[in-house]
Design a protein around this motif. Structure first.
Motif, PDB file in Angstrom:
ATOM      1  N   ASP A 154      34.648  59.019  46.773  1.00 41.34           N
ATOM      2  CA  ASP A 154      33.827  57.865  47.145  1.00 41.34           C
ATOM      3  C   ASP A 154      34.499  56.569  46.738  1.00 41.34           C
ATOM      4  O   ASP A 154      34.563  55.611  47.516  1.00 41.34           O
ATOM      5  CB  ASP A 154      32.440  57.963  46.488  1.00 41.34           C
ATOM      6  CG  ASP A 154      31.664  59.148  47.025  1.00 41.34           C
ATOM      7  OD1 ASP A 154      32.122  59.703  48.051  1.00 41.34           O
ATOM      8  OD2 ASP A 154      30.642  59.512  46.435  1.00 41.34           O
ATOM      9  N   GLU A 155      35.055  56.555  45.535  1.00 40.97           N
ATOM     10  CA  GLU A 155      35.662  55.300  45.066  1.00 40.97           C
ATOM     11  C   GLU A 155      36.852  54.931  45.943  1.00 40.97           C
ATOM     12  O   GLU A 155      36.968  53.796  46.412  1.00 40.97           O
ATOM     13  CB  GLU A 155      36.088  55.459  43.607  1.00 40.97           C
ATOM     14  CG  GLU A 155      34.915  55.655  42.668  1.00 40.97           C
ATOM     15  CD  GLU A 155      35.350  55.711  41.218  1.00 40.97           C
ATOM     16  OE1 GLU A 155      36.472  55.287  40.913  1.00 40.97           O
ATOM     17  OE2 GLU A 155      34.557  56.200  40.395  1.00 40.97           O
ATOM     18  N   ALA A 187      35.696  53.657  49.155  1.00 36.05           N
ATOM     19  CA  ALA A 187      35.116  52.310  49.071  1.00 36.05           C
ATOM     20  C   ALA A 187      36.228  51.263  49.170  1.00 36.05           C
ATOM     21  O   ALA A 187      36.144  50.306  49.946  1.00 36.05           O
ATOM     22  CB  ALA A 187      34.348  52.149  47.771  1.00 36.05           C
ATOM     23  N   ILE A 188      37.305  51.475  48.391  1.00 32.86           N
ATOM     24  CA  ILE A 188      38.434  50.531  48.446  1.00 32.86           C
ATOM     25  C   ILE A 188      39.011  50.498  49.860  1.00 32.86           C
ATOM     26  O   ILE A 188      39.189  49.437  50.455  1.00 32.86           O
ATOM     27  CB  ILE A 188      39.531  50.948  47.449  1.00 32.86           C
ATOM     28  CG1 ILE A 188      38.998  50.939  46.024  1.00 32.86           C
ATOM     29  CG2 ILE A 188      40.749  50.055  47.586  1.00 32.86           C
ATOM     30  CD1 ILE A 188      38.839  49.569  45.448  1.00 32.86           C
ATOM     31  N   LYS A 247      36.934  48.611  52.212  1.00 38.07           N
ATOM     32  CA  LYS A 247      37.071  47.172  51.938  1.00 38.07           C
ATOM     33  C   LYS A 247      38.319  46.636  52.614  1.00 38.07           C
ATOM     34  O   LYS A 247      38.281  45.619  53.324  1.00 38.07           O
ATOM     35  CB  LYS A 247      37.163  46.966  50.425  1.00 38.07           C
ATOM     36  CG  LYS A 247      37.219  45.521  50.002  1.00 38.07           C
ATOM     37  CD  LYS A 247      38.031  45.358  48.745  1.00 38.07           C
ATOM     38  CE  LYS A 247      39.433  44.956  49.075  1.00 38.07           C
ATOM     39  NZ  LYS A 247      40.351  45.102  47.967  1.00 38.07           N
ATOM     40  N   LEU A 252      37.889  46.476  56.386  1.00 38.06           N
ATOM     41  CA  LEU A 252      36.982  45.401  56.800  1.00 38.06           C
ATOM     42  C   LEU A 252      37.672  44.046  56.679  1.00 38.06           C
ATOM     43  O   LEU A 252      37.638  43.237  57.599  1.00 38.06           O
ATOM     44  CB  LEU A 252      35.718  45.429  55.940  1.00 38.06           C
ATOM     45  CG  LEU A 252      34.752  46.558  56.260  1.00 38.06           C
ATOM     46  CD1 LEU A 252      33.575  46.546  55.300  1.00 38.06           C
ATOM     47  CD2 LEU A 252      34.263  46.454  57.695  1.00 38.06           C
ATOM     48  N   LEU A 301      37.622  43.058  41.042  1.00 36.06           N
ATOM     49  CA  LEU A 301      38.122  44.421  41.223  1.00 36.06           C
ATOM     50  C   LEU A 301      38.252  45.123  39.873  1.00 36.06           C
ATOM     51  O   LEU A 301      37.793  46.244  39.694  1.00 36.06           O
ATOM     52  CB  LEU A 301      39.477  44.373  41.928  1.00 36.06           C
ATOM     53  CG  LEU A 301      39.907  45.648  42.641  1.00 36.06           C
ATOM     54  CD1 LEU A 301      38.912  45.985  43.733  1.00 36.06           C
ATOM     55  CD2 LEU A 301      41.299  45.500  43.202  1.00 36.06           C
ATOM     56  N   ALA A 308      36.259  48.589  39.489  1.00 30.29           N
ATOM     57  CA  ALA A 308      36.972  49.791  39.932  1.00 30.29           C
ATOM     58  C   ALA A 308      37.863  50.369  38.861  1.00 30.29           C
ATOM     59  O   ALA A 308      38.115  49.759  37.826  1.00 30.29           O
ATOM     60  CB  ALA A 308      37.792  49.471  41.167  1.00 30.29           C
ATOM     61  N   ARG A 338      32.314  50.046  33.467  1.00 37.56           N
ATOM     62  CA  ARG A 338      31.871  49.617  34.805  1.00 37.56           C
ATOM     63  C   ARG A 338      30.348  49.611  34.889  1.00 37.56           C
ATOM     64  O   ARG A 338      29.758  48.856  35.652  1.00 37.56           O
ATOM     65  CB  ARG A 338      32.435  50.563  35.864  1.00 37.56           C
ATOM     66  CG  ARG A 338      33.934  50.421  36.069  1.00 37.56           C
ATOM     67  CD  ARG A 338      34.418  51.497  36.996  1.00 37.56           C
ATOM     68  NE  ARG A 338      34.144  52.828  36.448  1.00 37.56           N
ATOM     69  CZ  ARG A 338      34.030  53.915  37.190  1.00 37.56           C
ATOM     70  NH1 ARG A 338      34.104  53.832  38.510  1.00 37.56           N
ATOM     71  NH2 ARG A 338      33.806  55.079  36.625  1.00 37.56           N
ATOM     72  N   TYR A 343      35.045  38.581  47.959  1.00 35.47           N
ATOM     73  CA  TYR A 343      35.919  38.919  49.086  1.00 35.47           C
ATOM     74  C   TYR A 343      35.507  38.131  50.315  1.00 35.47           C
ATOM     75  O   TYR A 343      34.428  38.358  50.868  1.00 35.47           O
ATOM     76  CB  TYR A 343      35.885  40.415  49.363  1.00 35.47           C
ATOM     77  CG  TYR A 343      36.634  41.191  48.327  1.00 35.47           C
ATOM     78  CD1 TYR A 343      38.026  41.219  48.334  1.00 35.47           C
ATOM     79  CD2 TYR A 343      35.983  41.858  47.313  1.00 35.47           C
ATOM     80  CE1 TYR A 343      38.735  41.902  47.372  1.00 35.47           C
ATOM     81  CE2 TYR A 343      36.684  42.552  46.339  1.00 35.47           C
ATOM     82  CZ  TYR A 343      38.061  42.563  46.383  1.00 35.47           C
ATOM     83  OH  TYR A 343      38.761  43.230  45.416  1.00 35.47           O
ATOM     84  N   TYR A 384      35.904  38.075  53.424  1.00 37.73           N
ATOM     85  CA  TYR A 384      35.503  38.637  54.712  1.00 37.73           C
ATOM     86  C   TYR A 384      34.519  39.786  54.585  1.00 37.73           C
ATOM     87  O   TYR A 384      34.149  40.404  55.573  1.00 37.73           O
ATOM     88  CB  TYR A 384      36.743  39.068  55.499  1.00 37.73           C
ATOM     89  CG  TYR A 384      37.600  37.871  55.849  1.00 37.73           C
ATOM     90  CD1 TYR A 384      37.223  37.016  56.876  1.00 37.73           C
ATOM     91  CD2 TYR A 384      38.744  37.556  55.133  1.00 37.73           C
ATOM     92  CE1 TYR A 384      37.972  35.906  57.183  1.00 37.73           C
ATOM     93  CE2 TYR A 384      39.505  36.438  55.430  1.00 37.73           C
ATOM     94  CZ  TYR A 384      39.104  35.617  56.457  1.00 37.73           C
ATOM     95  OH  TYR A 384      39.846  34.500  56.759  1.00 37.73           O
ATOM     96  N   LEU A 385      34.064  40.074  53.357  1.00 36.15           N
ATOM     97  CA  LEU A 385      33.018  41.082  53.202  1.00 36.15           C
ATOM     98  C   LEU A 385      31.666  40.389  53.190  1.00 36.15           C
ATOM     99  O   LEU A 385      31.508  39.314  52.601  1.00 36.15           O
ATOM    100  CB  LEU A 385      33.199  41.862  51.904  1.00 36.15           C
ATOM    101  CG  LEU A 385      34.399  42.802  51.801  1.00 36.15           C
ATOM    102  CD1 LEU A 385      34.207  43.744  50.624  1.00 36.15           C
ATOM    103  CD2 LEU A 385      34.598  43.575  53.074  1.00 36.15           C
ATOM    104  N   MET A 411      29.866  48.300  48.219  1.00 31.43           N
ATOM    105  CA  MET A 411      31.165  48.619  47.631  1.00 31.43           C
ATOM    106  C   MET A 411      31.027  48.776  46.130  1.00 31.43           C
ATOM    107  O   MET A 411      31.421  49.791  45.546  1.00 31.43           O
ATOM    108  CB  MET A 411      32.169  47.514  47.946  1.00 31.43           C
ATOM    109  CG  MET A 411      33.553  47.770  47.367  1.00 31.43           C
ATOM    110  SD  MET A 411      34.689  46.407  47.638  1.00 31.43           S
ATOM    111  CE  MET A 411      34.176  45.275  46.349  1.00 31.43           C
ATOM    112  N   ALA A 424      29.378  51.995  45.184  1.00 28.18           N
ATOM    113  CA  ALA A 424      30.241  53.164  45.341  1.00 28.18           C
ATOM    114  C   ALA A 424      31.283  53.218  44.226  1.00 28.18           C
ATOM    115  O   ALA A 424      31.557  54.268  43.660  1.00 28.18           O
ATOM    116  CB  ALA A 424      30.923  53.117  46.711  1.00 28.18           C
ATOM    117  N   LEU A 425      31.858  52.046  43.897  1.00 31.46           N
ATOM    118  CA  LEU A 425      32.947  52.024  42.914  1.00 31.46           C
ATOM    119  C   LEU A 425      32.446  52.353  41.513  1.00 31.46           C
ATOM    120  O   LEU A 425      33.123  53.001  40.728  1.00 31.46           O
ATOM    121  CB  LEU A 425      33.629  50.658  42.910  1.00 31.46           C
ATOM    122  CG  LEU A 425      34.538  50.378  44.101  1.00 31.46           C
ATOM    123  CD1 LEU A 425      35.046  48.952  44.056  1.00 31.46           C
ATOM    124  CD2 LEU A 425      35.698  51.351  44.108  1.00 31.46           C
TER     125      LEU A 425
END
Ligand code: HEM
Ligand SMILES: Nc1ncnc2c1ncn2[C@@H]1O[C@H](COP(=O)(O)OP(=O)(O)OP(=O)(O)O)[C@@H](O)[C@H]1O
Ligand SMILES: Nc1ncnc2c1ncn2[C@@H]1O[C@H](COP(=O)(O)OP(=O)(O)OP(=O)(O)O)[C@@H](O)[C@H]1O
Ligand SMILES: [Mg+2]
Ligand SMILES: [Mg+2]
Lengths: 193, 233, 248, 233, 193
Positions: free
Chosen positions: D12-13, D16-17, D20, D23, D96, D100, E66, E79, E81-82, E90, E93-94
């Motif tokens: 999943d991680e 996800a990256i 991103k 996108l 990030l 992450a 985290r 970000y 463009y997100l 995101m 999920a991370l």
């Protein structure tokens, strides 16, 4: 001095503001108010000529906008690798006005940090430097977008001083969310919707 | 204002931009390095390709000519657009638009790019000749072609960088829109270099140099005006 | 009206088959491809120049001395015209390439052999493509308009050079098979000339009509945009004094 | 946590990256149209440089081999390092690092780069062969070389990006490091492609493919650990 | 919960702070004060592990940072463009925690703007989104750098609410220049020099 005639700005298919009529004359201090996302910064950028209006037009005093207009915005970045002093010198050279580096930096209390590259500045120091750049040419029109954000006590007082001076020379327009800052205005424009 | 002081003002503004570019470049080292890496590795690739061949065998000169040109073309695409792209990436575009006049900005950046590009040309030429051991029969033509060729690349690519700088996918877009524009001077560049390398099918190196110069002058002449037109969009 | 036009076209087509074969060609009977090959680049050129002019007009009013076009709505109009013209031009560019490729298969025996004419025109196509890639890259309509117009201005001279000048450069003439003086040299005679001119005329009428339609469609789009644009409360914000400042 | 759910978490991680990256790169139809124009013009440039030569004349296969490699090199240097450098340039690096884990980040970006690169290889190969009409005597070798070559380029350049991403003078450092790293596989890549194009001086395409694969595996294997090491410096 | 032992950070040859001893336990709200450039953000970043301390060490509650740690800083970019929603998904999920997109966005009043890409957000909306990201995993430790800057009235109240909640779960550390914001703290640490 600053006149907006039927000013409107559309992003995508959404009007941020429309049919906006306003006139700010010398000696006036206008505060642009409204909740987050109501279009304060957009209006300020449009007045500064950084955004082109979707309809209507903006009238500024004659003369070269580089010298008659001062703008400082939150999301305007500085050159990461240029030092504080270099910013002012560059700006002076580009606008062909006196750089007044020492005077201005002493005023906003950045003289000690004159050789620090912008990317190492703290948020408040960045705000101060942008303020310097905005007032460097003694502009007739001074547009400040949340000048007080992330400034300490003495920084806020500084803004009051500058506002006082500015109205002797021309007019001042401030976009702000800060209830205290709001008080320095003689007039208000509420974009709240 | 008298014309002389007017010109002095312009000079100061252009210099201010130029100085800014130089300082940012040498403190933050961004553009040139990529170009250098690329040319280095490419030239070695080529040297490898021509490895244990004597490049003066007929029609290898022609190939060398085209290779040199391709290297310069790609290197310029990697290096030159940055000067405008960076402004938007780091968000300083607004500051620039508030402080400067478009012509000053354009010329400041172009001068910087010209110097960058000519250095790159020199590097590529020296390395290429050194590594492939190709014989330069007409050094003057070579110099002329590299000089005018570099200039024409700068003119076109810099402008395209400026045009692409506000788009979402700047980097790739800048490349995409400048390649076709710099494609047709290729014909001159290559034929000029062929002449320089003393190829048999060489067709008028001077015409090539003239063509390139014309192209450079034209693009550098029109560039600032087009940039000024989109300046505050 | 439309029917008359249709009849004229079919008549011209039939006529184009009645003309005698052209002896100087490898496949004389296939020389007729020319009837369709020639009008395309002409249309392409016409629309390209139009597009270039509209792009220029987007920025400046054509007055002396030149002054910038500031009216946003005007600008949007000129952008629309430029797009319409350039889209049609692109279509004709592709048709030129297509007919050209067929033609070269027929007369030169290969679809593609890096004839200078083919190369230069391919580059022209690429520039055109780049223009539309650029358009696709902007989300904000005003920026899209401004930057694509700027690119068009930068690209016009190269385009004209690639399509007309380059193939006529002496050293290129030496290596290219592609004729260049059929029209200028007046080597196009008799029936061929008449058919070509007729088709040219008909095609231009047709494309003029299509262009008008495209612009109409564009205008409608703009209107819709304005209509379903939300967010404008219509309320007019006004500046109001909060207190009479002591100092004034 | 059981190992299966553990792997699911990792997946999943990484996803996800990856999502991103996709996108950010392909918002709207932008990326695509640009990419097409871009690669097309690159090929045309090369083809044009080889203008009116029949590329099967001896020697020319070797040149074609190196040209294809140069194109790939150019493309990789233009696109790949960005995936790491951009994070710092646009200031999202901190976000990030807060959200992450380094390995997830590295693999997410590498997968994205790999796909990008392989698509590019495919496009380049098809266009190049189509436009220059060069004869591919050993399609398998070609495929193998492009596949492993692309991978090794990704490995090398991404690794450099990882190493350099935190340095103040990112790009320069990235460049300095990539030179040796990129030059290394070049030799195999070129010789492999020569074999594929049936050059006379070809020297073992399979060894080349094997070498490239080894290189790719190595760099991709080391990469995440180095990245994890510099992750929170 | 958050313990700093002899913490020191040097940039170049200048100590921003040194020999800093502090312990923030559950239920406490610490405000870090000091003039511009005094090191508030630097300290906060060091606590968050974004900067490595020059000397001393930071102790945080066990568990994966985290999920146990939420940080929102001024110069942390999003970000471009997100979209707003994509950011939360995101992040979810991370950090392998529930995304809670709708709940959080409704809370900070960004639900209407969930599909707006970050580069089109206004400064206040950006601040709100960062706040969301910080509180998404219900962290034990919440570090906020000038959360109120460029937020409107209702945004400031939101921060108060969140602060109230946070102390039920763990501790809160706020770096601020805003005299009003300062009041939400139970403890203060002044870096003023
Ligand atoms: C892909 C291949 C081709 C392309 C892209 C192409 C393109 C063009 C273009 C752009 C023009 C108008 C511009 C000018 O007159 O210089 C033109 C004109 C013309 N083309 Fe082609 N063409 C191709 C192949 C051919 C072939 C194979 C023939 C026949 C042998 C041919 C015969 C002509 C003739 C007779 C003209 C009239 C213009 C003149 O001669 O002045 N073309 N072509
Ligand atoms: N480039 C853009 N494209 C599309 N929409 C935008 C763009 N820039 C801003 N917006 C939208 O316009 C609205 C107003 O933005 P603006 O920054 O002017 O708000 P603001 O009044 O300054 O808010 P704040 O008090 O948070 O600074 C926001 O809803 C924002 O999403
Ligand atoms: N990367 C860096 N390198 C060198 N010096 C730095 C760096 N980052 C910050 N500084 C310096 O450290 C000092 C403290 O910066 P910091 O951002 O922590 O101040 P702050 O208390 O947050 O100020 P503000 O209230 O304006 O946000 C400043 O003088 C700044 O110049
Ligand atoms: Mg704002
Ligand atoms: Mg701070």
């Amino acid at each position: 001095m600053v006149v907006a005639e039927g000013l409107g700005k559309r992003f995508g298919n959404r009007w941020i503001f429309r049919r906006l009529e306003m006139e700010v004359s010398a000696g006036q201090r206008l505060a642009i108010l409204g909740p987050n996302g109501s279009g304060k910064s957009t209006l300020l950028k449009t007045l500064a000529g950084l955004l082109s209006p979707t309809e209507g037009k903006v009238r500024l005093p004659e003369g070269d906008a580089r010298r008659t207009l001062g703008y400082s915005g939150l999301d305007m970045a500085l050159y990461p690798y240029l030092s504080v002093a270099e910013h002012l010198e560059m700006s002076g050279a580009l606008r062909s006005c006196a750089a007044r580096t020492e005077e201005l930096l002493n005023r906003v209390g950045l003289w000690m940090a004159r050789d620090v590259p912008a990317r190492q500045l703290s948020s408040g120091m960045r705000a101060r430097l942008k303020l310097c750049l905005a007032i460097q040419p003694d502009p007739l029109v001074l547009l400040l977008d949340e000048p007080g954000a992330s400034m300490d006590e003495n920084g806020r007082n500084l803004i009051w001083e500058i506002a006082e001076e500015q109205v002797r020379r021309g007019c001042l327009i401030v976009a702000t969310n800060d209830p205290l800052e709001r008080r320095l205005a003689t007039h208000e424009l509420d974009l709240g919707n | 204002m008298s014309s002389t002081s007017e010109t002095r003002v312009w000079r100061d503004e252009v210099l201010a931009i130029f100085k800014k570019e130089v300082l940012s470049e040498f403190r933050g080292k961004t553009g040139l390095s990529t170009g250098v890496v690329f040319s280095l590795s490419t030239i070695v690739t080529v040297a490898l390709a021509l490895f244990n061949k004597n490049p003066n065998k007929m029609d290898l000169q022609d190939v060398c000519a085209s290779l040199v040109w391709i290297i310069l073309l790609f290197a310029s695409l990697l290096t030159l657009p940055r000067s405008f792209l960076v402004e938007e990436e780091q968000g300083t575009g607004d500051l620039l638009r508030l402080l400067a006049r478009p012509h000053a900005v354009f010329w400041g950046k172009v001068i910087f790019n010209l110097i960058q590009m000519w250095l790159l040309c020199l590097l590529v030429a020296v390395l290429f000749i050194g590594l492939t051991g190709i014989v330069v029969t007409e050094p003057l033509v070579l110099a002329a072609c590299l000089f005018s060729g570099g200039a024409s690349l700068v003119g076109a690519v810099t402008l395209c960088g400026a045009i692409a700088s506000r788009a979402a996918n700047r980097a790739a877009l800048a490349g995409a829109i400048s390649i076709p524009l710099v494609l047709f001077p290729t014909q001159w560049g290559v034929s000029g270099l062929r002449e320089a390398f003393g190829s048999v099918v060489a067709t008028g190196g001077n015409t090539a140099a003239i063509g390139l110069t014309a192209y450079a002058l034209l693009s550098l002449g029109i560039g600032p005006w087009i940039y000024a037109a989109v300046w505050k969009q | 009206m439309k029917y008359v036009f249709a009849v004229l076209v079919s008549a011209a087509i039939i006529w184009s088959f009645l003309v005698p074969d052209a002896p100087m060609f490898q496949r004389p009977e296939l020389a007729r491809i020319f009837f369709w090959h020639f009008p395309c680049p002409m249309m392409l050129t016409a629309f390209m120049c139009l597009g270039a002019f509209f792009s220029l007009r987007y920025f400046v009013k054509i007055t002396l001395p030149l002054e910038p076009e500031t009216n946003p709505t005007e600008r949007r109009l000129w952008d629309l015209r430029a797009t319409a013209a350039l889209e049609l031009g692109f279509l004709y560019a592709i048709l030129t390439m297509a007919t050209g490729i067929v033609f070269s298969k027929a007369q030169w025996g290969a679809l593609w052999q890096w004839d200078p004419r083919q190369t230069s025109f391919l580059i022209a196509l690429l520039i055109y493509g780049a223009y539309f890639a650029l358009r696709a890259a902007f989300s904000d309509p005003d920026q899209k308009a401004a930057y694509s117009a700027a690119y068009m201005l930068a690209a016009t001279l190269p385009l004209i050079f690639l399509i007309f000048v380059f193939p006529r450069l002496p050293q290129v003439l030496a290596v290219s098979f592609h004729p260049t003086d059929t029209i200028m040299g007046g080597n196009l005679k008799g029936q061929y000339l008449y058919v070509t001119l007729t088709l040219l005329a008909l095609v231009s009428v047709l494309s003029g009509w299509v262009y008008r339609l495209r612009v109409k469609a564009g205008l409608l789009e703009i209107d819709n945009e304005l209509e379903d644009a939300s967010g404008a409360t219509g309320a007019i914000p006004v500046v109001r004094p909060v207190r009479v400042p002591a100092e004034d």
